[in-house]
Design a protein around this motif. Structure first.
Motif, PDB file in Angstrom:
ATOM      1  N   THR A  76       0.860  -1.185   0.000  1.00 44.93           N
ATOM      2  CA  THR A  76       0.000   0.000   0.000  1.00 44.93           C
ATOM      3  C   THR A  76       0.894   1.232   0.000  1.00 44.93           C
ATOM      4  OG1 THR A  76      -1.593  -1.183   1.353  1.00 44.93           O
ATOM      5  CG2 THR A  76      -1.825   1.210   1.273  1.00 44.93           C
ATOM      6  N   LEU A  77       0.593   2.177  -0.894  1.00 40.08           N
ATOM      7  CA  LEU A  77       1.375   3.423  -0.956  1.00 40.08           C
ATOM      8  C   LEU A  77       0.587   4.520  -0.257  1.00 40.08           C
ATOM      9  CD1 LEU A  77       3.644   5.270  -2.116  1.00 40.08           C
ATOM     10  CD2 LEU A  77       2.170   5.572  -4.120  1.00 40.08           C
ATOM     11  N   GLN A  78       1.220   5.192   0.689  1.00 41.75           N
ATOM     12  CA  GLN A  78       0.587   6.335   1.349  1.00 41.75           C
ATOM     13  C   GLN A  78       1.439   7.559   1.055  1.00 41.75           C
ATOM     14  OE1 GLN A  78      -1.055   5.133   5.121  1.00 41.75           O
ATOM     15  NE2 GLN A  78      -1.121   7.244   5.837  1.00 41.75           N
ATOM     16  N   ALA A  79       1.252   8.142  -0.125  1.00 39.60           N
ATOM     17  CA  ALA A  79       2.100   9.247  -0.573  1.00 39.60           C
ATOM     18  C   ALA A  79       1.798  10.525   0.221  1.00 39.60           C
ATOM     19  CB  ALA A  79       1.880   9.494  -2.055  1.00 39.60           C
ATOM     20  N   GLY A  80       2.771  11.426   0.265  1.00 40.78           N
ATOM     21  CA  GLY A  80       2.567  12.725   0.910  1.00 40.78           C
ATOM     22  C   GLY A  80       2.359  12.626   2.414  1.00 40.78           C
ATOM     23  N   THR A  81       2.864  11.571   3.024  1.00 40.66           N
ATOM     24  CA  THR A  81       2.676  11.378   4.467  1.00 40.66           C
ATOM     25  C   THR A  81       4.028  11.440   5.154  1.00 40.66           C
ATOM     26  OG1 THR A  81       0.837   9.902   3.928  1.00 40.66           O
ATOM     27  CG2 THR A  81       1.662   9.820   6.190  1.00 40.66           C
ATOM     28  N   GLU A  82       4.276  12.547   5.845  1.00 39.23           N
ATOM     29  CA  GLU A  82       5.594  12.702   6.475  1.00 39.23           C
ATOM     30  C   GLU A  82       5.662  11.964   7.805  1.00 39.23           C
ATOM     31  OE1 GLU A  82       8.535  16.167   8.172  1.00 39.23           O
ATOM     32  OE2 GLU A  82       6.923  16.739   6.823  1.00 39.23           O
ATOM     33  N   VAL A  83       6.682  11.138   7.940  1.00 39.61           N
ATOM     34  CA  VAL A  83       6.897  10.424   9.199  1.00 39.61           C
ATOM     35  C   VAL A  83       7.576  11.375  10.173  1.00 39.61           C
ATOM     36  CG1 VAL A  83       8.201   8.539  10.277  1.00 39.61           C
ATOM     37  CG2 VAL A  83       7.040   8.166   8.083  1.00 39.61           C
ATOM     38  N   SER A  84       6.950  11.580  11.340  1.00 39.73           N
ATOM     39  CA  SER A  84       7.592  12.481  12.310  1.00 39.73           C
ATOM     40  C   SER A  84       8.501  11.725  13.268  1.00 39.73           C
ATOM     41  CB  SER A  84       6.546  13.299  13.066  1.00 39.73           C
ATOM     42  OG  SER A  84       5.443  12.506  13.396  1.00 39.73           O
ATOM     43  N   GLY A  85       8.315  10.420  13.384  1.00 39.74           N
ATOM     44  CA  GLY A  85       9.209   9.639  14.245  1.00 39.74           C
ATOM     45  C   GLY A  85       8.706   8.217  14.363  1.00 39.74           C
ATOM     46  N   VAL A  86       9.492   7.405  15.072  1.00 39.91           N
ATOM     47  CA  VAL A  86       9.036   6.024  15.261  1.00 39.91           C
ATOM     48  C   VAL A  86       8.155   5.965  16.510  1.00 39.91           C
ATOM     49  CG1 VAL A  86      11.055   5.024  14.147  1.00 39.91           C
ATOM     50  CG2 VAL A  86      11.041   5.300  16.637  1.00 39.91           C
ATOM     51  N   TRP A  87       7.410   4.911  16.577  1.00 39.06           N
ATOM     52  CA  TRP A  87       6.495   4.686  17.689  1.00 39.06           C
ATOM     53  C   TRP A  87       7.107   3.548  18.492  1.00 39.06           C
ATOM     54  CZ3 TRP A  87       1.024   2.433  16.196  1.00 39.06           C
ATOM     55  CH2 TRP A  87       0.291   2.180  17.353  1.00 39.06           C
ATOM     56  N   LEU A  88       7.414   3.826  19.788  1.00 36.15           N
ATOM     57  CA  LEU A  88       8.096   2.842  20.641  1.00 36.15           C
ATOM     58  C   LEU A  88       7.120   2.285  21.667  1.00 36.15           C
ATOM     59  CD1 LEU A  88      11.258   5.029  21.346  1.00 36.15           C
ATOM     60  CD2 LEU A  88      11.297   2.872  20.084  1.00 36.15           C
ATOM     61  N   LYS A 100       1.558  12.913  10.665  1.00 34.55           N
ATOM     62  CA  LYS A 100       0.510  13.915  10.908  1.00 34.55           C
ATOM     63  C   LYS A 100      -0.867  13.343  10.568  1.00 34.55           C
ATOM     64  CE  LYS A 100       3.538  17.825  10.467  1.00 34.55           C
ATOM     65  NZ  LYS A 100       4.423  18.367   9.455  1.00 34.55           N
ATOM     66  N   GLN A 101      -0.888  12.309   9.733  1.00 25.55           N
ATOM     67  CA  GLN A 101      -2.159  11.682   9.353  1.00 25.55           C
ATOM     68  C   GLN A 101      -2.519  10.536  10.291  1.00 25.55           C
ATOM     69  OE1 GLN A 101       0.035  12.718   7.042  1.00 25.55           O
ATOM     70  NE2 GLN A 101      -1.128  13.968   5.625  1.00 25.55           N
ATOM     71  N   GLY A 102      -1.777  10.380  11.367  1.00 24.18           N
ATOM     72  CA  GLY A 102      -2.074   9.312  12.334  1.00 24.18           C
ATOM     73  C   GLY A 102      -0.935   8.320  12.451  1.00 24.18           C
ATOM     74  N   ASP A 103      -1.019   7.493  13.497  1.00 21.45           N
ATOM     75  CA  ASP A 103       0.020   6.490  13.724  1.00 21.45           C
ATOM     76  C   ASP A 103      -0.198   5.290  12.808  1.00 21.45           C
ATOM     77  OD1 ASP A 103       0.851   8.174  15.674  1.00 21.45           O
ATOM     78  OD2 ASP A 103       0.048   6.999  17.346  1.00 21.45           O
ATOM     79  N   ILE A 104       0.905   4.664  12.400  1.00 21.23           N
ATOM     80  CA  ILE A 104       0.807   3.465  11.547  1.00 21.23           C
ATOM     81  C   ILE A 104       1.548   2.341  12.265  1.00 21.23           C
ATOM     82  CG2 ILE A 104       1.327   2.439   9.290  1.00 21.23           C
ATOM     83  CD1 ILE A 104       1.421   5.312   8.145  1.00 21.23           C
ATOM     84  N   PRO A 105       0.807   1.315  12.738  1.00 22.52           N
ATOM     85  CA  PRO A 105       1.482   0.203  13.410  1.00 22.52           C
ATOM     86  C   PRO A 105       2.232  -0.658  12.396  1.00 22.52           C
ATOM     87  CG  PRO A 105      -0.883  -0.214  13.284  1.00 22.52           C
ATOM     88  CD  PRO A 105      -0.652   1.123  12.639  1.00 22.52           C
ATOM     89  N   ALA A 106       3.330  -1.274  12.825  1.00 24.87           N
ATOM     90  CA  ALA A 106       4.105  -2.115  11.903  1.00 24.87           C
ATOM     91  C   ALA A 106       4.921  -3.142  12.686  1.00 24.87           C
ATOM     92  CB  ALA A 106       5.044  -1.245  11.067  1.00 24.87           C
ATOM     93  N   GLY A 107       5.044  -4.312  12.121  1.00 22.34           N
ATOM     94  CA  GLY A 107       5.883  -5.343  12.729  1.00 22.34           C
ATOM     95  C   GLY A 107       7.353  -4.992  12.599  1.00 22.34           C
ATOM     96  N   ALA A 108       7.685  -4.231  11.557  1.00 20.69           N
ATOM     97  CA  ALA A 108       9.073  -3.791  11.348  1.00 20.69           C
ATOM     98  C   ALA A 108       9.016  -2.447  10.627  1.00 20.69           C
ATOM     99  CB  ALA A 108       9.827  -4.807  10.490  1.00 20.69           C
TER     100      ALA A 108
END
Ligand SMILES: Cc1cc2nc3c(=O)[nH]c(=O)nc-3n(C[C@H](O)[C@H](O)[C@H](O)COP(=O)(O)OP(=O)(O)OC[C@H]3O[C@@H](n4cnc5c(N)ncnc54)[C@H](O)[C@@H]3O)c2cc1C
Length: 292
Positions: A76-88, A100-108
């Motif tokens: 899935t491509l989510q263009a124009g979405t700036e990552v502000s940091g990792v979620w720990l 800014k468009q919300g958190d994105i959970p990920a296994g890696a």
């Protein structure tokens, strides 16, 4: 790979011989042979090493093709979405990214943000040794038949490995499908400044004219600059970060990130999907640098 002097050509021959065991095919071309391969080159060159398997890729077309294939395979491509940091999570494991468009959970999480990778890595407590190394390209007016093969001068490798902060210039020339020529190359450390400099453009043009006098009949129609993600040992940082489980790096490719993109993807896939140390895993492991 062009050489101005017999000594330079001999050195190039030694380097080419070192590559033979890896199956890289080369031919040594003397001055006469070079004239028939590339009649528009200056006639006082000593010769060249012809790497028969070299090819040329349009970076934009290749990027779009890979993106298209990835999406067809389920990405899935989510263009124009700036990552502000990792979620720990509470245990310090990286479990996604914040945007800014919300958190994105990920296994890696794979940080492949080029010269901007440090902005993201710092949020995972990682300090990368990657620095922006600026480079210019000149585009000429149409010059059909100017050259038949992509070319660079033998001292190009020395300009890559040079520790100098100031401008390094070495000839790179290739044709585009549209018949214009692309001329490079320059290297300098000037932070994140991407403005095109007339002085650097002039230095590249002068170097190109030394090898290709016919360029005097062409015009420069465009020049632009970009930032290469430099790494201190000239090898990229690809793989997991021990201090931040779940966080992977794919950055620091300097001036070879287009050509190295497929093998980078393969190494990352081996780590994350294959769950194994890839063949080149140790060579490019981020942990060779303190702080990674
Ligand atoms: C003049 C010049 C000539 C070159 N010639 C060659 C060549 O002949 N062959 C070759 O192989 N390579 C060449 N390169 C090098 C090549 O362009 C780089 O090695 C390559 O682009 C690095 O790829 P990357 O994906 O790591 O970084 P980039 O291509 O810079 O991509 C990083 C991406 O991350 C995005 N990003 C950054 N921060 C964030 C964030 N916070 N959130 C979301 N997205 C973010 C950026 O918008 C960008 O799209 C050249 C470079 C220059 C400047």
């Amino acid at each position: 790979m062009l050489y101005e002097t017999a000594d330079g050509l001999a050195d190039g021959q030694r380097k080419a011989a070192d590559l033979q065991p890896a199956g890289i095919r080369v031919e040594i071309v003397d001055a006469t042979g070079l004239r028939s391969l590339e009649p528009n080159l200056a006639h006082d060159l000593a010769g060249a090493i012809y790497y028969l398997d070299e090819a040329q890729v349009d970076a934009r077309a290749a990027t779009l093709a890979m993106l298209d294939t990835a999406q067809r395979l389920g990405a899935t491509l989510q263009a124009g979405t700036e990552v502000s940091g990792v979620w720990l999570d509470a245990g310090g494991r990286v479990v996604g990214v914040t945007t800014k468009q919300g958190d994105i959970p990920a296994g890696a999480v794979v940080c492949a943000a080029g010269v901007w990778s440090n902005d993201i890595a710092r949020s995972a407590g990682v300090e990368l040794p990657v620095r922006p190394r600026k480079g210019h390209i000149l585009v000429t007016s149409r010059a059909p038949g100017l050259i038949a093969h992509p070319m660079l001068e033998g001292s190009y490798a020395a300009s890559v490995t040079s520790a100098a902060e100031g401008i390094q210039v070495a000839l790179v020339a290739e044709m585009t499908a549209g018949g214009t020529a692309l001329l490079g190359s320059s290297r300098e450390f000037v932070g994140f400044d991407r403005s095109a400099s007339p002085a650097v453009a002039q230095a590249i043009a002068a170097r190109a004219l030394r090898f290709l006098p016919r360029l005097a009949q062409a015009s420069i129609i465009r020049s632009y600059a970009g930032l290469r993600p430099w790494s201190p040992d000239h090898l990229p940082l690809i793989g997991p970060v021990a201090s931040a489980p779940g966080f992977y790096l794919a950055t620091g490719h300097e001036g070879a990130g287009i050509g190295l993109a497929p093998v980078t993807g393969q190494i990352i896939a081996d780590w994350i999907v294959g769950g194994r140390v890839p063949e080149l895993g140790d060579t490019v492991r981020p942990g060779r640098f303190a702080g990674c």
